[in-house]
Scaffold this active site. Structure first.
Site, short mmCIF file in Angstrom:
data_model
loop_
_atom_site.label_atom_id
_atom_site.label_comp_id
_atom_site.label_asym_id
_atom_site.label_seq_id
_atom_site.Cartn_x
_atom_site.Cartn_y
_atom_site.Cartn_z
N CYS A 53 39.15 55.08 43.20
CA CYS A 53 39.53 53.67 43.17
C CYS A 53 40.78 53.51 44.04
O CYS A 53 41.81 54.15 43.78
CB CYS A 53 39.83 53.29 41.72
SG CYS A 53 40.40 51.60 41.49
N CYS A 55 37.46 49.53 48.99
CA CYS A 55 37.28 49.47 47.53
C CYS A 55 35.95 50.15 47.26
O CYS A 55 34.95 49.87 47.95
CB CYS A 55 37.24 48.01 47.08
SG CYS A 55 36.69 47.80 45.36
N1 DGL Z 1 36.89 50.05 42.74
C1 DGL Z 1 38.23 49.68 42.84
C2 DGL Z 1 38.87 50.04 44.18
O1 DGL Z 1 38.42 50.92 44.85
C3 DGL Z 1 38.74 48.38 42.30
C4 DGL Z 1 37.89 47.31 41.71
C5 DGL Z 1 38.64 46.45 40.72
O2 DGL Z 1 38.69 46.86 39.57
O3 DGL Z 1 39.19 45.40 41.08
O4 DGL Z 1 39.86 49.47 44.55
#
Ligand code: DGL
Length: 258
Positions: free
Chosen positions: A74, A184
């Site tokens: 993430c 993301c």
């Molecule tokens: N998957 C996450 C990232 O790579 C974030 C998504 C979220 O919870 O806003 O930033």
């Protein structure tokens, strides 16, 4: 630590499963335990301190599973917590993610690069420092795409018209972009469709393979790469209703359509 101990992987929800798919492809013998925090998703619109606290909680949880390394799958969680987590757990390799601006910028100078990420990633110090390195020679367009996180969590990826409308809305903010960086992990699920929607000269870049290369390098250094058996994947989620969807998303990324 032993080579067959699992790699712990976590995300704010289902996005990190795209990293799991890359891990399984590139390091098929590794055991993986994944934790998705869908009950508290999204992270990208929450205050930094709150997200940081969640990350510490999850790492504590994964440590109970005797993980040999942790992948923060993430970008948002990495921006707010990776450095502090590394200080707190120096014995553990903690691999984070950042929007793949560097690989895009090194492919062509000057160029116009759109970075799609969460609001929190884009406004954090970590990304500001990254921008400073490249903004003199490149035009960088920042696009916060919260809707792309939401649609994955809501199992709406098959709603083609809706998905196209949302993607087009973000593409409209990227006039002149030669690269789109998917900053993301939730956004990887759109890559195939995005490539169909954009001009074929525009390149879509992500950091998944780079992250797995880093995992491989760090484990190899400690002689902790698992060699001898097919890896297991165990998936947990703070929202237990998301487990079936999690399986579906891993299969989608691995190209096994149901
Ligand atoms: N998957 C996450 C990232 O790579 C974030 C998504 C979220 O919870 O806003 O930033």
């Amino acid at each position: 630590m032993k080579a067959n101990d699992p790699i712990g992987v976590f995300d704010s929800g289902l996005g990190g499963l795209s990293v799991v798919a890359t891990l399984r492809q590139m390091l098929p013998y590794e055991n993986i335990v994944y934790f998705g925090d869908s009950a508290r998703n999204p992270y990208g619109t929450k205050p930094k301190q709150q997200v940081r606290d969640y990350c510490f909680e999850i790492v504590e949880h994964l440590k109970q599973k005797s993980v040999k390394a942790i992948v923060i799958a993430c970008n948002t969680a990495t921006s707010v917590a990776a450095n502090d987590l590394r200080k707190q757990y120096p014995e553990l390799d903690i691999i984070g993610m950042e929007p793949a601006l560097k690989p895009a910028a090194t492919m062509k100078t000057p160029s116009t690069i759109a970075v799609w990420a969460t609001d929190l990633t884009l406004k954090e110090e970590k990304f500001k420092h990254l921008m400073e390195r490249y903004e003199q020679d490149h035009t960088i367009i920042r696009v916060a795409c919260p809707k792309l996180v939401e649609l994955v969590e809501q199992d709406a990826l098959d709603q083609t018209e809706l998905v196209d409308r949302v993607l087009q809305g973000y593409l409209d903010q990227c006039q002149g972009a030669e690269f789109i960086v998917l900053g993301c992990t939730h956004f990887l699920f759109y890559k195939e469709r995005l490539l169909q929607l954009i001009d074929k000269n525009v390149q879509v870049i992500d950091g998944n393979a780079g992250t797995v290369n880093r995992v491989r390098f760090l484990l190899d250094q400690k002689n902790l790469l698992n060699q001898d058996e097919e890896g297991n994947l165990s998936i947990e989620n703070s929202d237990s209703t998301k487990l079936e969807l999690s399986e579906k998303l891993v299969k989608k990324m691995e190209g096994k359509h149901e």
